[in-house]
Design a protein around this motif. Structure first.
Motif, PDB file in Angstrom:
ATOM      1  N   SER A 133       0.834  -1.204   0.000  1.00  0.00           N
ATOM      2  CA  SER A 133       0.000   0.000   0.000  1.00  0.00           C
ATOM      3  C   SER A 133       0.868   1.253   0.000  1.00  0.00           C
ATOM      4  O   SER A 133       0.620   2.206  -0.749  1.00  0.00           O
ATOM      5  N   SER A 136       3.004   1.320  -3.516  1.00  0.00           N
ATOM      6  CA  SER A 136       2.175   1.502  -4.717  1.00  0.00           C
ATOM      7  C   SER A 136       1.544   2.886  -4.735  1.00  0.00           C
ATOM      8  O   SER A 136       1.298   3.445  -5.806  1.00  0.00           O
ATOM      9  N   ALA A 140       2.057   4.881  -8.092  1.00  0.00           N
ATOM     10  CA  ALA A 140       0.761   4.620  -8.726  1.00  0.00           C
ATOM     11  C   ALA A 140       0.589   5.327 -10.060  1.00  0.00           C
ATOM     12  O   ALA A 140       1.113   6.421 -10.290  1.00  0.00           O
ATOM     13  N   PRO A 147      -5.369  -2.558 -10.789  1.00  0.00           N
ATOM     14  CA  PRO A 147      -5.001  -1.972  -9.493  1.00  0.00           C
ATOM     15  C   PRO A 147      -3.489  -1.808  -9.385  1.00  0.00           C
ATOM     16  O   PRO A 147      -2.720  -2.517 -10.032  1.00  0.00           O
ATOM     17  N   ASN A 148      -3.071  -0.882  -8.553  1.00  0.00           N
ATOM     18  CA  ASN A 148      -1.645  -0.623  -8.380  1.00  0.00           C
ATOM     19  C   ASN A 148      -0.983  -1.574  -7.394  1.00  0.00           C
ATOM     20  O   ASN A 148       0.245  -1.593  -7.285  1.00  0.00           O
ATOM     21  N   ILE A 150      -1.387  -5.656  -6.103  1.00  0.00           N
ATOM     22  CA  ILE A 150      -2.064  -6.946  -6.219  1.00  0.00           C
ATOM     23  C   ILE A 150      -1.332  -7.959  -5.361  1.00  0.00           C
ATOM     24  O   ILE A 150      -0.106  -8.102  -5.441  1.00  0.00           O
ATOM     25  N   GLN A 171      -8.837   2.666  -0.603  1.00  0.00           N
ATOM     26  CA  GLN A 171      -8.423   2.848  -1.999  1.00  0.00           C
ATOM     27  C   GLN A 171      -7.004   2.345  -2.258  1.00  0.00           C
ATOM     28  O   GLN A 171      -6.609   2.163  -3.405  1.00  0.00           O
ATOM     29  N   LEU A 175      -5.732  -5.769  -4.404  1.00  0.00           N
ATOM     30  CA  LEU A 175      -6.638  -6.736  -5.013  1.00  0.00           C
ATOM     31  C   LEU A 175      -6.054  -8.100  -4.690  1.00  0.00           C
ATOM     32  O   LEU A 175      -4.907  -8.397  -5.046  1.00  0.00           O
ATOM     33  N   ALA A 237     -13.123   2.348  -5.599  1.00  0.00           N
ATOM     34  CA  ALA A 237     -13.156   0.900  -5.772  1.00  0.00           C
ATOM     35  C   ALA A 237     -14.036   0.514  -6.963  1.00  0.00           C
ATOM     36  O   ALA A 237     -13.671  -0.364  -7.758  1.00  0.00           O
ATOM     37  N   GLN A 240     -12.303   1.386 -10.249  1.00  0.00           N
ATOM     38  CA  GLN A 240     -11.275   0.417 -10.580  1.00  0.00           C
ATOM     39  C   GLN A 240     -11.889  -0.878 -11.111  1.00  0.00           C
ATOM     40  O   GLN A 240     -11.395  -1.480 -12.070  1.00  0.00           O
ATOM     41  N   VAL A 286       1.603  -2.677 -13.468  1.00  0.00           N
ATOM     42  CA  VAL A 286       1.265  -2.736 -12.042  1.00  0.00           C
ATOM     43  C   VAL A 286       2.545  -2.504 -11.236  1.00  0.00           C
ATOM     44  O   VAL A 286       3.521  -3.242 -11.395  1.00  0.00           O
TER      45      VAL A 286
END
Length: 442
Positions: A133, A136, A140, A147-148, A150, A171, A175, A237, A240, A286
């Motif tokens: 988190s 990314s 990002a 998603p940035n 995973i 956010q 994922l 969300a 995305q 990503v």
């Protein structure tokens, strides 16, 4: 090529670290990385839950009674030797930097996992974000189809709080693709699916577009009356999810597009196919992917937590790790992606040099190993050293903040950047006392 906005797509669907002295150059490095498109960084974290034995992977002691059953082998770099059960990775050692002098204080799975995955120890109501988190967020791409962050088959049983976005908010949550549970073997190569990317058979594209249009109108009205983080996170969300439903996003997860030969090379197991998926995701922009190796066929234990039958456990896991990790590096290099992709291999701690009565090794945070490879790293070297018996760090001890500051530097991220926490005070990405390992940085 311009990307379609969410509204455009719906319409088309309906129609068919560092001290003060270092803090001056880190923002410049980060800005330089961001400015040069060809140098945009990605990170793949290979997470080894349970704590892998350094004595049986990257810091063997064959001449000592603590050394155990395994032999060490030569690598592509003269003088660097690793486990006999990592023969393919040994050929890639010129791209790797082994850190043999990790030294931490947390021997509890939960606290140590939290420390290594956030950079901090648990602190009451403060909810620290996991590394994916944090990093990314800095790397990002705002309107990316994917998603940035995973997370592939995460093993969250040991410390659930260490796998979430914390005070950064939903956010920045990962994922999650697939999952791992206690006692579950890593032999299901087809478990890495993202659910609900396709429309239900009962809903056609025109109906789906109309429903999304209605949802957007309702959300706009609600958001105007009740603005806030939760509402914005909810919209982010959904935005995305809609982007992922486009063919470009969903196709990234379709491993059947790869040849049987490629899939075989990675290994027909969850971790091997997860590493293949990581390559496909990085290839599509990503910035942060993590893949966990929590079990191997015939070994349904708690990951690398080898209190019993250490050598059988580590051998089984190493064979899965070796094929997947080595193939990942080869694949990235052949596609011109290894120089911009940092690979981090680590668990929450190491294991005792002394072998216990059950032919196992116990928790050991005092002296253990991690590995950095690829983008931003000067490979072909070992940093730090442990004593002859493996019981203590003999040279260049490295703390968790030191390691994370090094990762930040390799990714072009300023580790002193602050984020506002859920308790109303700013928190730096990495503890300000951290000292990056300059020797391993390219």
């Amino acid at each position: 090529m311009l990307k379609a906005t969410r509204r455009d797509w719906m319409s088309m669907t309906a129609g068919g670290l560092l001290g003060a002295s270092m803090s001056r150059w880190m923002p410049l490095l980060a800005a330089d990385t961001a400015a040069a498109a060809e140098r945009k960084r990605s990170c793949i974290l290979l997470w080894m839950p349970g704590g892998p034995s350094q004595m049986d992977t990257f810091d063997l002691k064959p001449e000592h009674k603590n050394g155990g059953e395994f032999s060490e082998i030569e690598t592509s770099v003269p003088g660097i030797r690793i486990s006999e059960h990592l023969p393919q990775l040994a050929k890639q050692m010129d791209e790797c930097a082994i850190v043999r002098s990790m030294s931490t204080k947390e021997g509890d799975h939960g606290r140590a996992t939290y420390l290594m995955r956030t950079g901090y120890l648990p602190q009451g109501p403060l909810r620290h974000p996991t590394l994916g988190s944090l990093f990314s967020k800095e790397l990002a791409q705002t309107e990316a189809d994917l998603p940035n962050f995973i997370s592939v088959a995460p093993y969250r049983f040991l410390s659930p709080a260490a796998f979430g976005p914390g005070y950064l908010g939903p956010q920045f949550a990962p994922l999650v693709v697939g999952s791992a549970q206690p006692g579950q073997n890593d032999d299901d190569e087809n478990s890495l699916q993202v659910e609900n990317l396709k429309l239900s058979d009962a809903v056609n594209t025109a109906q789906a577009g109309a429903r999304l249009q209605l949802l957007e109108e309702i959300e706009n009205g609600f958001r105007a009356q009740r603005p806030g983080v939760a509402v914005n996170s909810h919209k982010a969300a959904y935005d995305q999810a809609v982007r992922m439903m486009q063919a470009g996003g969903a196709a990234a997860f379709d491993l059947t597009e790869e040849s049987d030969e490629t899939r075989d090379q990675y290994g027909r197991n969850r971790f091997g196919q997860g590493c293949l998926l990581a390559r496909r995701l990085v290839e599509r922009g990503v910035p942060f992917v993590e893949v966990s190796l929590s079990s191997a066929a015939g070994n349904a234990a708690l990951g690398w937590d080898s209190h019993q039958n250490n050598f059988e456990t580590v051998k089984d896991l190493s064979e899965v790790l070796d094929a997947a990790w080595a193939t990942l590096m080869t694949d990235l290099k052949q596609r011109g992606l290894l120089d911009s992709t940092l690979i981090v291999w680590m668990g929450e701690f190491g294991r005792t040099p002394v072998i216990n009565a059950n032919a196992g090794r116990d928790h050991f945070p005092a002296a253990w190993s991690t590995v950095l490879a690829g983008g931003g790293i000067k490979g072909g070297q070992v940093h730090g050293k442990t004593g002859e018996d493996g019981m203590q760090v003999a040279e260049n001890p490295v703390t968790t903040p030191d390691l994370l500051a090094t990762i930040c530097a390799a990714l072009g991220i300023d580790p002193q950047k602050q984020n506002m926490s859920n308790v109303g005070r700013p928190v730096r990405i990495v503890d300000p006392e951290a000292k990056p390992i300059q020797e391993v940085l390219a």
